[in-house]
Motif scaffolding. Structure first.
Motif, mmCIF file in Angstrom:
data_model
loop_
_atom_site.group_PDB
_atom_site.id
_atom_site.type_symbol
_atom_site.label_atom_id
_atom_site.label_comp_id
_atom_site.label_asym_id
_atom_site.label_seq_id
_atom_site.Cartn_x
_atom_site.Cartn_y
_atom_site.Cartn_z
ATOM 1 N N LEU A 1 0.833 -1.195 0.000
ATOM 2 C CA LEU A 1 0.000 0.000 0.000
ATOM 3 C C LEU A 1 0.875 1.255 0.000
ATOM 4 O O LEU A 1 0.620 2.210 -0.739
ATOM 5 C CB LEU A 1 -0.920 -0.014 1.227
ATOM 6 N N ALA A 2 1.925 1.248 0.796
ATOM 7 C CA ALA A 2 2.823 2.408 0.886
ATOM 8 C C ALA A 2 3.580 2.643 -0.425
ATOM 9 O O ALA A 2 3.849 3.786 -0.807
ATOM 10 C CB ALA A 2 3.811 2.213 2.024
ATOM 11 N N ARG A 3 3.911 1.583 -1.122
ATOM 12 C CA ARG A 3 4.663 1.709 -2.380
ATOM 13 C C ARG A 3 3.778 2.143 -3.554
ATOM 14 O O ARG A 3 4.281 2.624 -4.557
ATOM 15 C CB ARG A 3 5.340 0.395 -2.715
ATOM 16 N N ASN A 4 2.477 1.963 -3.413
ATOM 17 C CA ASN A 4 1.548 2.311 -4.481
ATOM 18 C C ASN A 4 1.398 3.833 -4.532
ATOM 19 O O ASN A 4 0.963 4.464 -3.573
ATOM 20 C CB ASN A 4 0.194 1.653 -4.225
ATOM 21 N N THR B 1 -1.933 5.511 -3.493
ATOM 22 C CA THR B 1 -2.397 5.465 -2.115
ATOM 23 C C THR B 1 -2.396 6.864 -1.520
ATOM 24 O O THR B 1 -1.410 7.584 -1.601
ATOM 25 C CB THR B 1 -1.493 4.549 -1.269
ATOM 26 N N ARG B 2 -3.533 7.232 -0.922
ATOM 27 C CA ARG B 2 -3.646 8.542 -0.265
ATOM 28 C C ARG B 2 -3.279 8.414 1.210
ATOM 29 O O ARG B 2 -3.362 7.342 1.800
ATOM 30 C CB ARG B 2 -5.066 9.075 -0.416
ATOM 31 N N GLU B 3 -2.919 9.541 1.796
ATOM 32 C CA GLU B 3 -2.540 9.562 3.204
ATOM 33 C C GLU B 3 -3.678 9.046 4.085
ATOM 34 O O GLU B 3 -3.449 8.297 5.048
ATOM 35 C CB GLU B 3 -2.153 10.979 3.620
ATOM 36 N N ALA B 4 -4.898 9.414 3.766
ATOM 37 C CA ALA B 4 -6.056 8.975 4.550
ATOM 38 C C ALA B 4 -6.172 7.448 4.550
ATOM 39 O O ALA B 4 -6.560 6.853 5.564
ATOM 40 C CB ALA B 4 -7.332 9.598 4.001
#
Length: 102
Positions: A61-64, A67-70
């Motif tokens: 998810l972090a590498r995508n 992906t938004r901060e929320a």
């Protein structure tokens, strides 16, 4: 331990054996405690595997780039154990806020 005993039937059964053994003898108590330790170890192994999978998914998810901060906040919100053992029992931002403000 009580909550785990309620939530996990194997704990409840083992605690019942320990209670019954207390009326009998030391050997039975020892066997019941050994059984409890094995069930506890199995639970820890299962939890460790689940947490490793969670970390893999969180990293993806972090590498995508989409992906938004929320979304990251939502993923981490109830999994503060990733920050360390100190945060394992925190359950919400409100709980965290109360602990930090003390």
């Amino acid at each position: 331990m009580l909550l785990d005993a309620i939530e996990h039937t194997e704990y409840g059964a083992i605690l019942s054996h320990i209670h019954d053994a207390a009326r009998r003898d030391v050997v039975a108590i020892s066997a019941a405690l050994d059984e409890f330790g094995m069930a506890d170890m199995a639970t820890l192994v299962t939890q460790a595997k689940a947490r490793m999978q969670f970390l893999d998914e969180l990293e993806a998810l972090a590498r995508n780039v989409e992906t938004r901060e929320a979304e990251m906040h939502k993923a981490i919100e109830r999994n503060l154990w990733i920050l360390g053992i100190t945060y394992t029992f925190f359950r919400s931002n409100q709980t965290l806020k109360r602990k930090v403000m003390r």
